[in-house]
Design a protein around this motif. Sequence first.
Motif, PDB file in Angstrom:
ATOM      1  N   GLY A 264       0.804  -1.216   0.000  1.00 39.89           N
ATOM      2  CA  GLY A 264       0.000   0.000   0.000  1.00 39.89           C
ATOM      3  C   GLY A 264       0.831   1.257   0.000  1.00 39.89           C
ATOM      4  N   THR A 265       1.807   1.340   0.887  1.00 33.81           N
ATOM      5  CA  THR A 265       2.527   2.607   1.057  1.00 33.81           C
ATOM      6  C   THR A 265       3.627   2.823   0.030  1.00 33.81           C
ATOM      7  OG1 THR A 265       3.930   1.560   2.737  1.00 33.81           O
ATOM      8  CG2 THR A 265       2.008   2.801   3.505  1.00 33.81           C
ATOM      9  N   CYS A 266       3.999   1.798  -0.729  1.00 33.26           N
ATOM     10  CA  CYS A 266       4.931   2.030  -1.839  1.00 33.26           C
ATOM     11  C   CYS A 266       4.335   2.997  -2.852  1.00 33.26           C
ATOM     12  CB  CYS A 266       5.299   0.712  -2.515  1.00 33.26           C
ATOM     13  SG  CYS A 266       6.514   0.884  -3.841  1.00 33.26           S
ATOM     14  N   LEU A 267       3.012   3.179  -2.829  1.00 29.83           N
ATOM     15  CA  LEU A 267       2.378   4.135  -3.731  1.00 29.83           C
ATOM     16  C   LEU A 267       2.906   5.550  -3.522  1.00 29.83           C
ATOM     17  CD1 LEU A 267      -1.349   2.933  -3.628  1.00 29.83           C
ATOM     18  CD2 LEU A 267       0.422   2.381  -5.318  1.00 29.83           C
ATOM     19  N   PHE A 268       3.458   5.826  -2.343  1.00 32.49           N
ATOM     20  CA  PHE A 268       3.978   7.163  -2.095  1.00 32.49           C
ATOM     21  C   PHE A 268       5.261   7.443  -2.884  1.00 32.49           C
ATOM     22  CE2 PHE A 268       0.740   7.125   1.008  1.00 32.49           C
ATOM     23  CZ  PHE A 268       0.404   8.460   1.204  1.00 32.49           C
ATOM     24  N   GLU A 269       5.846   6.393  -3.492  1.00 35.00           N
ATOM     25  CA  GLU A 269       6.927   6.648  -4.448  1.00 35.00           C
ATOM     26  C   GLU A 269       6.438   7.489  -5.623  1.00 35.00           C
ATOM     27  OE1 GLU A 269       8.748   3.091  -5.809  1.00 35.00           O
ATOM     28  OE2 GLU A 269       9.781   2.687  -3.921  1.00 35.00           O
ATOM     29  N   GLY A 270       5.134   7.448  -5.883  1.00 40.24           N
ATOM     30  CA  GLY A 270       4.559   8.201  -6.979  1.00 40.24           C
ATOM     31  C   GLY A 270       4.142   9.612  -6.610  1.00 40.24           C
ATOM     32  N   THR A 271       4.534  10.073  -5.416  1.00 40.85           N
ATOM     33  CA  THR A 271       4.189  11.412  -4.945  1.00 40.85           C
ATOM     34  C   THR A 271       5.458  12.179  -4.586  1.00 40.85           C
ATOM     35  OG1 THR A 271       4.088  10.957  -2.558  1.00 40.85           O
ATOM     36  CG2 THR A 271       2.167  10.341  -3.881  1.00 40.85           C
ATOM     37  N   ASN A 272       5.267  13.429  -4.133  1.00 38.45           N
ATOM     38  CA  ASN A 272       6.399  14.217  -3.650  1.00 38.45           C
ATOM     39  C   ASN A 272       6.662  14.009  -2.164  1.00 38.45           C
ATOM     40  OD1 ASN A 272       3.996  15.575  -2.937  1.00 38.45           O
ATOM     41  ND2 ASN A 272       5.045  17.555  -2.840  1.00 38.45           N
ATOM     42  N   LEU A 273       5.937  13.104  -1.521  1.00 42.95           N
ATOM     43  CA  LEU A 273       6.170  12.779  -0.115  1.00 42.95           C
ATOM     44  C   LEU A 273       7.231  11.694   0.011  1.00 42.95           C
ATOM     45  CD1 LEU A 273       3.246  14.080  -0.097  1.00 42.95           C
ATOM     46  CD2 LEU A 273       2.865  12.739   1.991  1.00 42.95           C
ATOM     47  N   SER A 274       7.944  11.697   1.119  1.00 42.52           N
ATOM     48  CA  SER A 274       8.882  10.621   1.430  1.00 42.52           C
ATOM     49  C   SER A 274       8.117   9.356   1.776  1.00 42.52           C
ATOM     50  CB  SER A 274       9.765  11.023   2.623  1.00 42.52           C
ATOM     51  OG  SER A 274      10.471   9.897   3.123  1.00 42.52           O
ATOM     52  N   GLU A 275       8.575   8.237   1.240  1.00 40.84           N
ATOM     53  CA  GLU A 275       8.014   6.937   1.625  1.00 40.84           C
ATOM     54  C   GLU A 275       8.848   6.287   2.728  1.00 40.84           C
ATOM     55  OE1 GLU A 275      10.671   6.322  -1.987  1.00 40.84           O
ATOM     56  OE2 GLU A 275       9.133   7.756  -1.350  1.00 40.84           O
ATOM     57  N   GLY A 276       9.682   7.081   3.385  1.00 38.33           N
ATOM     58  CA  GLY A 276      10.441   6.584   4.531  1.00 38.33           C
ATOM     59  C   GLY A 276      11.793   6.000   4.191  1.00 38.33           C
ATOM     60  N   TRP A 366       4.350   8.457 -12.216  1.00 42.88           N
ATOM     61  CA  TRP A 366       4.811   7.131 -11.790  1.00 42.88           C
ATOM     62  C   TRP A 366       3.731   6.384 -11.015  1.00 42.88           C
ATOM     63  CZ3 TRP A 366       8.124   3.799 -13.275  1.00 42.88           C
ATOM     64  CH2 TRP A 366       8.597   2.789 -12.429  1.00 42.88           C
ATOM     65  N   ILE A 367       2.823   7.121 -10.383  1.00 37.96           N
ATOM     66  CA  ILE A 367       1.731   6.482  -9.652  1.00 37.96           C
ATOM     67  C   ILE A 367       0.911   5.579 -10.573  1.00 37.96           C
ATOM     68  CG2 ILE A 367       0.153   8.439 -10.013  1.00 37.96           C
ATOM     69  CD1 ILE A 367       0.361   6.216  -6.850  1.00 37.96           C
ATOM     70  N   ASP A 368       0.789   5.939 -11.840  1.00 40.58           N
ATOM     71  CA  ASP A 368       0.033   5.107 -12.780  1.00 40.58           C
ATOM     72  C   ASP A 368       0.747   3.793 -13.060  1.00 40.58           C
ATOM     73  OD1 ASP A 368      -1.629   7.296 -12.844  1.00 40.58           O
ATOM     74  OD2 ASP A 368      -1.067   7.922 -14.868  1.00 40.58           O
ATOM     75  N   LYS A 369       2.080   3.807 -13.062  1.00 40.46           N
ATOM     76  CA  LYS A 369       2.829   2.564 -13.243  1.00 40.46           C
ATOM     77  C   LYS A 369       2.670   1.673 -12.011  1.00 40.46           C
ATOM     78  CE  LYS A 369       4.691   4.027 -17.150  1.00 40.46           C
ATOM     79  NZ  LYS A 369       4.267   5.426 -17.131  1.00 40.46           N
ATOM     80  N   LEU A 370       2.641   2.286 -10.822  1.00 46.67           N
ATOM     81  CA  LEU A 370       2.519   1.518  -9.584  1.00 46.67           C
ATOM     82  C   LEU A 370       1.117   0.920  -9.419  1.00 46.67           C
ATOM     83  CD1 LEU A 370       4.466   3.902  -7.172  1.00 46.67           C
ATOM     84  CD2 LEU A 370       5.272   1.703  -8.067  1.00 46.67           C
ATOM     85  N   THR A 371       0.092   1.703  -9.722  1.00 44.24           N
ATOM     86  CA  THR A 371      -1.274   1.201  -9.566  1.00 44.24           C
ATOM     87  C   THR A 371      -1.736   0.425 -10.783  1.00 44.24           C
ATOM     88  OG1 THR A 371      -2.215   3.269 -10.410  1.00 44.24           O
ATOM     89  CG2 THR A 371      -1.908   3.073  -8.014  1.00 44.24           C
ATOM     90  N   GLY A 372      -1.084   0.640 -11.935  1.00 47.79           N
ATOM     91  CA  GLY A 372      -1.395  -0.139 -13.129  1.00 47.79           C
ATOM     92  C   GLY A 372      -2.357   0.519 -14.092  1.00 47.79           C
ATOM     93  N   SER A 373      -2.817   1.733 -13.797  1.00 47.93           N
ATOM     94  CA  SER A 373      -3.700   2.465 -14.707  1.00 47.93           C
ATOM     95  C   SER A 373      -3.822   3.899 -14.203  1.00 47.93           C
ATOM     96  CB  SER A 373      -5.091   1.813 -14.781  1.00 47.93           C
ATOM     97  OG  SER A 373      -5.843   2.086 -13.610  1.00 47.93           O
TER      98      SER A 373
END
Length: 411
Positions: A264-276, A366-373
């Motif tokens: 679930g939280t790997c989706l934050f790679e597709g944002t400007n927030l840190s994913e930790g 990149w969020i579209d690549k992570l979620t698939g659409s």
Amino acid sequence: MRLTRRTLLMATPALAATTTSAAAAEQGGRRLQTGFERLVADGYSALEGRRVGIVTNPTGITREARHIVDVMHEDDRVDLRAVFGPEHGFRGTAQAGGSEGRYDDPATGLPVYDTYLKSGQPLADIFTTSGVDTVVFDIQDVGARFYTYIWTLYDCMEAARLAGKRFVVLDRPNPVTGRSAQGPVLHKEFATFVGRQPISQAHGMTVAELALLFNGEFLTAPVPLETVTMTGWRRSEFYDASRLPWVPPSPNMPTPDTALVYSGTCLFEGTNLSEGRGTTRPFELLGAEGIDGRWAAEANRLGLPGVHFREAYFAPTFSKFQGKTVGGVQIHVHDRAAYDAVRTGVALLVTAKKTFSGFTWRSDNWIDKLTGSTQVRTAIDAGASTDEVVAGWQEELAAFRRIRKEYLLYR
């Protein structure tokens, strides 16, 4: 059993169960045996007379924490000729997006070939150059579509088919259970190395089950495939039930707790927030400059099952916001069985966008690549609730679950 292409492919040879005195005493007379443990117990019969190469990384270890390459190299019953390293490398010296290149392993003298970002005929040529006739795969997965090792499996299966090689998969547990598939299903036009084929974001399968699925549904033509299954594993079990040592499959997957939230939280790679990344709790800590306690409060108001959110502040040592103190949330899972990682990840995206005016998607979508659409991104941008976003993928998920069910090997 209905005779179909899938059932024929599933009827690949599997080793007979082997009972040993060590396998009888744990978990009420049930002890998990990995595919490698069963391979050894059967005297390596699946590899007899074969020139063997193995795709593996630091997770390919025994219960005593010895690497299986070292074990096999010392055993005269195995003609081990080569090692093939994925992302992060065979011995694990590379960070995310890196590999170790071609070298000779100092411990064994074996040639190590780099498979990272290689596929098709170029990867088939590597298998041919290595001189092997059987390619073995043994890597610990974490259960998420965008974790690249399962696509290394897929690419190696396709390359082995092109090179005329036999393929053997040694199974290991899915550390976050194999109870069900969750999340959006990849659309083919968004295929990348973080998702080659249309499976769900949390697939709920083991690598042997995925290999059967790939062979039956997605490869150009089937590869000669053998799966060496586990014994003693149940789909409802988390990794700690296995009593196996945990080796980080990648530098930012330090514990099974990380794997629990990752899909679930790997989706934050597709944002400007840190994913930790750059903290001791990657994917459990999320944040950015300018975020305060309102995000955690809003997320807690949703009452998501199995999880609480704590207002948190941290300073990543690398990656996004390196050396800067940022605010955000820490995820605290208190009921693993009730927790839904993908729904939680979407809820955190929805609430982050609602409470943090600086929230943006990565410019490359990149969020579209992570979620698939585009579905998740466009729904959130349109102001959809968590339930509305999740509802958007249910029909495709149901269709994938029907296909997935035909390839499951364990109860």
